[in-house]
Design a protein around this motif. Sequence first.
Motif, mmCIF file in Angstrom:
data_model
loop_
_atom_site.group_PDB
_atom_site.id
_atom_site.type_symbol
_atom_site.label_atom_id
_atom_site.label_comp_id
_atom_site.label_asym_id
_atom_site.label_seq_id
_atom_site.Cartn_x
_atom_site.Cartn_y
_atom_site.Cartn_z
ATOM 1 N N ASN A 97 30.179 11.438 -2.492
ATOM 2 C CA ASN A 97 30.595 12.255 -1.344
ATOM 3 C C ASN A 97 30.000 11.714 -0.042
ATOM 4 O O ASN A 97 30.698 11.629 0.972
ATOM 5 C CB ASN A 97 30.201 13.720 -1.546
ATOM 6 C CG ASN A 97 31.018 14.393 -2.629
ATOM 7 O OD1 ASN A 97 32.135 13.976 -2.919
ATOM 8 N ND2 ASN A 97 30.464 15.415 -3.244
ATOM 9 N N ASN A 100 31.620 8.349 0.794
ATOM 10 C CA ASN A 100 32.970 8.592 1.306
ATOM 11 C C ASN A 100 32.908 8.968 2.793
ATOM 12 O O ASN A 100 33.696 8.470 3.598
ATOM 13 C CB ASN A 100 33.644 9.698 0.490
ATOM 14 C CG ASN A 100 35.109 9.866 0.839
ATOM 15 O OD1 ASN A 100 35.820 8.898 1.090
ATOM 16 N ND2 ASN A 100 35.551 11.099 0.872
ATOM 17 N N GLU A 101 31.941 9.796 3.137
ATOM 18 C CA GLU A 101 31.739 10.207 4.532
ATOM 19 C C GLU A 101 31.348 8.996 5.397
ATOM 20 O O GLU A 101 31.887 8.808 6.481
ATOM 21 C CB GLU A 101 30.632 11.267 4.563
ATOM 22 C CG GLU A 101 30.266 11.787 5.928
ATOM 23 C CD GLU A 101 29.028 12.671 5.877
ATOM 24 O OE1 GLU A 101 28.126 12.464 6.707
ATOM 25 O OE2 GLU A 101 28.962 13.556 4.994
ATOM 26 N N SER A 103 31.769 5.696 4.759
ATOM 27 C CA SER A 103 32.720 4.572 4.751
ATOM 28 C C SER A 103 34.116 4.944 5.221
ATOM 29 O O SER A 103 34.972 4.062 5.354
ATOM 30 C CB SER A 103 32.817 3.998 3.341
ATOM 31 O OG SER A 103 33.505 4.905 2.485
ATOM 32 N N GLY A 105 36.182 6.563 3.401
ATOM 33 C CA GLY A 105 37.043 6.485 2.218
ATOM 34 C C GLY A 105 37.406 5.083 1.780
ATOM 35 O O GLY A 105 38.363 4.898 1.048
ATOM 36 N N LYS A 106 36.627 4.081 2.226
ATOM 37 C CA LYS A 106 36.939 2.688 1.879
ATOM 38 C C LYS A 106 35.687 1.966 1.397
ATOM 39 O O LYS A 106 34.575 2.431 1.602
ATOM 40 C CB LYS A 106 37.458 1.943 3.112
ATOM 41 C CG LYS A 106 38.777 2.437 3.647
ATOM 42 C CD LYS A 106 39.241 1.569 4.816
ATOM 43 C CE LYS A 106 40.616 1.964 5.274
ATOM 44 N NZ LYS A 106 40.636 2.935 6.334
ATOM 45 N N LEU A 110 31.841 2.689 -2.250
ATOM 46 C CA LEU A 110 32.543 3.883 -2.713
ATOM 47 C C LEU A 110 33.219 3.602 -4.054
ATOM 48 O O LEU A 110 33.183 4.438 -4.959
ATOM 49 C CB LEU A 110 33.561 4.348 -1.670
ATOM 50 C CG LEU A 110 34.285 5.655 -1.980
ATOM 51 C CD1 LEU A 110 33.304 6.799 -2.188
ATOM 52 C CD2 LEU A 110 35.264 5.989 -0.854
ATOM 53 N N TYR A 114 32.577 5.608 -7.585
ATOM 54 C CA TYR A 114 33.649 6.184 -8.401
ATOM 55 C C TYR A 114 33.663 5.577 -9.808
ATOM 56 O O TYR A 114 33.846 6.282 -10.802
ATOM 57 C CB TYR A 114 35.007 5.995 -7.725
ATOM 58 C CG TYR A 114 35.231 6.860 -6.503
ATOM 59 C CD1 TYR A 114 34.584 8.081 -6.323
ATOM 60 C CD2 TYR A 114 36.130 6.463 -5.521
ATOM 61 C CE1 TYR A 114 34.818 8.871 -5.202
ATOM 62 C CE2 TYR A 114 36.370 7.250 -4.392
ATOM 63 C CZ TYR A 114 35.706 8.448 -4.245
ATOM 64 O OH TYR A 114 35.941 9.226 -3.143
ATOM 65 N N LYS A 136 40.650 6.576 -8.500
ATOM 66 C CA LYS A 136 40.141 6.428 -7.127
ATOM 67 C C LYS A 136 39.484 5.061 -6.935
ATOM 68 O O LYS A 136 39.593 4.459 -5.874
ATOM 69 C CB LYS A 136 39.104 7.510 -6.820
ATOM 70 C CG LYS A 136 39.662 8.902 -6.668
ATOM 71 C CD LYS A 136 38.517 9.881 -6.388
ATOM 72 C CE LYS A 136 39.033 11.293 -6.198
ATOM 73 N NZ LYS A 136 37.951 12.221 -5.825
ATOM 74 N N LEU A 140 40.402 0.867 -4.536
ATOM 75 C CA LEU A 140 39.346 0.440 -3.607
ATOM 76 C C LEU A 140 38.814 -0.932 -4.006
ATOM 77 O O LEU A 140 38.588 -1.792 -3.152
ATOM 78 C CB LEU A 140 38.198 1.457 -3.602
ATOM 79 C CG LEU A 140 38.501 2.817 -2.973
ATOM 80 C CD1 LEU A 140 37.330 3.773 -3.189
ATOM 81 C CD2 LEU A 140 38.808 2.675 -1.502
#
Length: 186
Positions: A97, A100-101, A103, A105-106, A110, A114, A136, A140
């Motif tokens: 989490n 994700n914040e 990056s 979402g990249k 991440l 996952y 997910k 990536l």
Amino acid sequence: GASKGETMKRFAIAASTLLLAACVTAIPPSQGIYSGNIAYERGDYAQAKESFSSALQVAMQQNWKPHIATAKYGLGRSLGQLCQFDEAEKYLLEAANLENEISGGKGIHLSQDYFELARLYYDYGKYEKAVPYFQKAIPLAEQVGVASSDPIGFANVLDDYAIALSKIGDANAATAVERKIANLRQ
């Protein structure tokens, strides 16, 4: 001037203050993370847990999110190896989490978070929880070129994904992943 006794007393006080400062000064989070990774690689998961835990405390005091995310990731992995599923899941979810914040979402970090969650669920037979994290992580990893930089490693991860898909009854998706694996291993 001061007497010899007074000078020695001041020196003793200064020396003890220095010693105390050395005990209070925390190891930088990057060093704790490095130590945790070394311990993890040699299979000393209890020591890795301690190192990552110390790094996390310092990173949280400094409120430095990248180190917090990395320390939580390492702590989660170590706890997973120590068969502490609930704690491992908690730290890996928090790491993902936060990453994700950070990056947007990249990125590879991440993707690693996952994949680690997918592996944790997979290893504990929680295939229905593993599949969404594989789903997910894979795009990536593909975005950063893992399929071309490490095709065999990537194929090995996809093996677990295909098995997880089969275990939850999605034979068509499992077959599609197996085709992708075959292409990577050519």
